[in-house]
Design an enzyme around this catalytic site. Sequence first.
Site, PDB file in Angstrom:
ATOM      1  CB  ALA A 153      -7.374 -51.318  21.991  1.00  0.00           C
ATOM      2  CD  GLU A 182       2.890 -54.841  21.169  1.00  0.00           C
ATOM      3  OE1 GLU A 182       2.103 -54.711  20.208  1.00  0.00           O
ATOM      4  OE2 GLU A 182       2.571 -55.370  22.257  1.00  0.00           O
TER       5      GLU A 182
END
Length: 335
Positions: free
Chosen positions: A218, A285
């Site tokens: 986002a 990640e």
Amino acid sequence: MRHLQRMRSVFKCVLFVPIALCAIYLISPSVKLLIGFIPMEKCHLESAKNLDSSVDASLNLQSRPDVQTCTYWKAAIIWEGLFDARLYDEMHKMKGSSVALTVFAVGRYLDAYLHTFLNSAEQHFMVGLPVTYYVFTDMPEKVPNIKLSPLRSMKVIKVEKNSRWQDISMMRMKSISDVIESDIRHHCTHVFCFDVDQVFTGRFGSEALGDSVALLHAHYYHLPKYFYTYDRNPNSKAYMKTGDFYYHAAIFGGSWKNVKALTEACYQGIMEDKQNNVEALWHDESHLNKYMLLHKPSKVLSPEYCWDTSIGFRRDIQVTRLLWAPKYYDTLRTP
């Protein structure tokens, strides 16, 4: 020696600049607002029939000219307004699709988030399809007793609590791979892996299923690639000079075979880094982004599927399906 020191200084500077700029972005509401006006690239396909996945042939890629609805490797990027939910649900019911949802609730994270996460998942996640929750925790006795809908079940798996939250985050890759091999592959067609500090707020349905599914972060989907915080340490197995998008490891999924391959590869990269006394910038990640660069996802989820309200208003976010829960890092990540 001076040349070597100079090179190290240059490397640190190159690594610091994008991180510093991103820090400014994260703390400045006005900058976040302006970032939303940076246009995304556009889908080059005229019809979803040209997508690599025939499952997504019904998508209306041109219905959202304000956002990027496909990738250059012909994978769909799922936004509100592109899909007919009824068609996807009927198709996956006919195909006999079933979903494993994995979530880790270790230490204080269990009390802080798990009950809300599971309750909201019951209302919004893959409604109408068989779902099995796989809850990984160091305190099985504290897992809340949630009333589950028909076709839904829960399995609790005990894991050890690592002293560092970074290790908890990274070691989940091995735990997921192990349970896919021992259990999930015998019962479910698809796997979705979630962070627990999130809340479902809208439909998170079968339109999100695919062979390999990644999520646009986002905070990065409008930013130029220069700002993406890939791991740029050449000594790490997660090293990336550049990439396609910046993906958020809070959600990833796909067929059980593909998720198993992803988690095994990430775990291998993490362990090789540990042997070389290296830790990737954003831990698992960073390794996930490297894997998705080498093995392109067949479907990409828009930030609707994991939105942070601190970003503020964005015209292209027409619905939110999952929200970041408040973060209490100071209390939750202390020993």
